[in-house]
Write a protein that holds these residues in place. Sequence first.
Motif, short mmCIF file in Angstrom:
data_model
loop_
_atom_site.label_atom_id
_atom_site.label_comp_id
_atom_site.label_asym_id
_atom_site.label_seq_id
_atom_site.Cartn_x
_atom_site.Cartn_y
_atom_site.Cartn_z
N PRO A 169 0.85 -1.19 0.00
CA PRO A 169 0.00 0.00 0.00
C PRO A 169 0.89 1.24 0.00
N ARG A 170 0.79 2.02 -1.08
CA ARG A 170 1.78 3.08 -1.29
C ARG A 170 1.21 4.43 -0.85
N ALA A 171 1.99 5.14 -0.04
CA ALA A 171 1.61 6.50 0.35
C ALA A 171 1.80 7.42 -0.84
N THR A 172 0.82 8.30 -1.09
CA THR A 172 0.94 9.22 -2.23
C THR A 172 1.25 10.64 -1.76
N ARG A 173 1.44 10.80 -0.45
CA ARG A 173 1.74 12.13 0.11
C ARG A 173 2.79 11.99 1.20
N ASP A 174 3.50 13.07 1.43
CA ASP A 174 4.33 13.15 2.63
C ASP A 174 3.40 13.52 3.79
N GLY A 175 3.54 12.85 4.92
CA GLY A 175 2.66 13.18 6.05
C GLY A 175 2.75 12.12 7.13
N TYR A 176 1.57 11.75 7.66
CA TYR A 176 1.53 10.76 8.72
C TYR A 176 0.55 9.66 8.38
N SER A 217 5.80 18.03 19.85
CA SER A 217 7.12 17.78 20.44
C SER A 217 7.70 16.65 19.62
N ALA A 218 8.86 16.19 19.98
CA ALA A 218 9.54 15.16 19.20
C ALA A 218 8.64 13.95 18.97
N GLY A 219 7.88 13.55 19.93
CA GLY A 219 7.14 12.30 19.80
C GLY A 219 5.65 12.45 19.54
N VAL A 220 5.19 13.68 19.32
CA VAL A 220 3.74 13.88 19.25
C VAL A 220 3.35 14.76 18.06
N VAL A 221 2.30 14.36 17.33
CA VAL A 221 1.82 15.18 16.22
C VAL A 221 0.34 15.52 16.47
N VAL A 222 -0.01 16.75 16.11
CA VAL A 222 -1.41 17.17 16.24
C VAL A 222 -2.01 17.23 14.83
N VAL A 223 -3.07 16.49 14.63
CA VAL A 223 -3.71 16.44 13.31
C VAL A 223 -4.93 17.36 13.33
N GLU A 224 -4.99 18.24 12.34
CA GLU A 224 -6.03 19.27 12.35
C GLU A 224 -7.20 18.95 11.41
N ARG A 225 -7.04 17.96 10.53
CA ARG A 225 -8.11 17.64 9.60
C ARG A 225 -8.34 16.15 9.56
N ALA A 226 -9.59 15.77 9.36
CA ALA A 226 -9.90 14.34 9.27
C ALA A 226 -9.52 13.81 7.88
N ALA A 249 -10.03 6.35 12.14
CA ALA A 249 -10.98 6.40 13.26
C ALA A 249 -10.45 7.25 14.41
N ASP A 250 -9.12 7.38 14.48
CA ASP A 250 -8.53 8.19 15.55
C ASP A 250 -8.79 9.68 15.36
N LEU A 251 -9.31 10.06 14.19
CA LEU A 251 -9.47 11.49 13.90
C LEU A 251 -10.93 11.92 14.02
N ALA A 252 -11.72 11.15 14.74
CA ALA A 252 -13.14 11.47 14.91
C ALA A 252 -13.30 12.80 15.62
N VAL A 253 -12.43 13.08 16.55
CA VAL A 253 -12.48 14.37 17.28
C VAL A 253 -11.21 15.14 16.94
N LEU A 254 -11.39 16.40 16.49
CA LEU A 254 -10.24 17.21 16.06
C LEU A 254 -10.08 18.43 16.96
N PRO A 255 -8.88 18.94 17.10
CA PRO A 255 -7.63 18.32 16.67
C PRO A 255 -7.35 17.04 17.45
N ALA A 256 -6.64 16.11 16.81
CA ALA A 256 -6.32 14.84 17.46
C ALA A 256 -4.82 14.79 17.73
N THR A 257 -4.46 14.39 18.88
CA THR A 257 -3.04 14.29 19.24
C THR A 257 -2.62 12.82 19.19
N LEU A 258 -1.64 12.53 18.34
CA LEU A 258 -1.21 11.14 18.15
C LEU A 258 0.26 10.99 18.51
N LYS A 259 0.58 9.77 18.93
CA LYS A 259 1.97 9.46 19.31
C LYS A 259 2.72 8.97 18.06
N ILE A 260 3.85 9.59 17.79
CA ILE A 260 4.65 9.18 16.62
C ILE A 260 5.49 7.97 17.00
#
Length: 415
Positions: free
Chosen positions: A58-65, A126-135, A70-81
């Motif tokens: 399964p090939r990623a077509t964008r740079d990102g995360y 921070s180094a280990g955490v990303v905040v996602v702003e869009r679903a 399902a983890d993005l049901a509530v925004l912004p979502a904070t995820l562990k990298i």
Amino acid sequence: MTVHAQPATLAFPDARRVVEERALTLHPGHAELAPLLRSRGRVLAEDIVADRDFPPFPRATRDGYAVRSADLAVLPATLKIVGEVRAGSRLVGLLGRGEAAEIMTGAPVPEGADAVVMLEHTARQSAGVVVVERAVAAGENIVPTGSEARAGQLLLARGTRMGFAEIAVAAGVGKAQVSIYSPPRVGILSTGDEIVDVEAHPGPSQIRNSNSYSLSAQVEAAGAEPVRLPTAPDDPVVLKHLIEEGLALDLLLLTGGVSMGKYDLVEQVLTEFGAEFFFTGAQIQPGRPVVFGRAWRGSGAASATFFFGLPGNPVSTMVTFEIFVRPVLDALCGAPPGKLRFLTARLGREVLVKTGLTRFLPARLSGEFERTEVELVRWQGSGDAAAMARANCFLVVPPGRERIASGEMVSVLLR
Ligand code: AMP
Ligand code: MG
């Protein structure tokens, strides 16, 4: 061997249909293995199938995360990298709930993830955490394994002519060598007492043999091998010998000597080889006297060789090759005989002609984007090869039209 008498001057669509139908009875020669890049312009003699799934992961077509959507049901979502996936690498293990992996275009999406959020829609906290702003929807920015092609699926069928895209496909499945049909050998026989070689210094009433060169170039561009025969004078005995040589090849193209003149001997001499004429003219301009048929090299010959008698005027020769000879060459090359492809463009300057013939007039397409325009180039008639060199297409005038106004949409054949 019988002499078939069925000569006729056909309307352009009928003549074209005859060529396409006759071409269907022809077959290519033997196949040979060639380095992939040597296959350009030639025809595949094998099927090429996917050697694995495309894409193989399964090939990623964008740079990102890479995320679980399902983890993005509530925004912004904070995820562990939990890691980074570059193109050419992979992340071992399953992406868990609340986790994200930094990912680059072309990299395999880790198991557990079902979408990629574009970098632009995230902020690194921070180094280990990303905040996602869009679903993202499940599947977004991922090309699933095997969605372009499944392992074993046919990608290029035998009979495909190899261009850059086809070469890319073959390269993608590891075909460093491909099986292609050997190019048909096409005899080119110019006729005319006035014709001299290009190296010769022409006398005041002599003409250099340019047709032999334009035809060689056209034959090569069609993926076949030109064989230039010596020029035939308007003498039936010499002409006969050279035609016999030409009929030993896969196809014979003659130029000149097919009009109504006293020394236009081509058809007469071909008759001595049992020629069957499929047509002896087409209602076109330039190129009206064009002849198409087949003949046998000798009395015991097993199979016939197709020939075209192309009119000698240089532009007529070029046009009749483009509109009639190509399907036959396709078939001899191993490809299905192609159709002519016409475009439409807006006419720049009014065209005035006589009715009755389908015309293929040297013209020039210009303009860009949606403003393409076509205009006739200045020319002195079908002897004017330089006009054809100034042109980049043919403007096609249907037989019923005598005036086409500037601004009308007209049919164009590219060259
Ligand atoms: P033909 O079809 O033999 O009547 O020739 C028509 C015109 O085309 C004449 O003006 C010829 O001189 C010219 N022509 C014929 N063959 C060639 C050739 N091989 N190269 C250039 N011009 C040619
Ligand atoms: Mg002549």
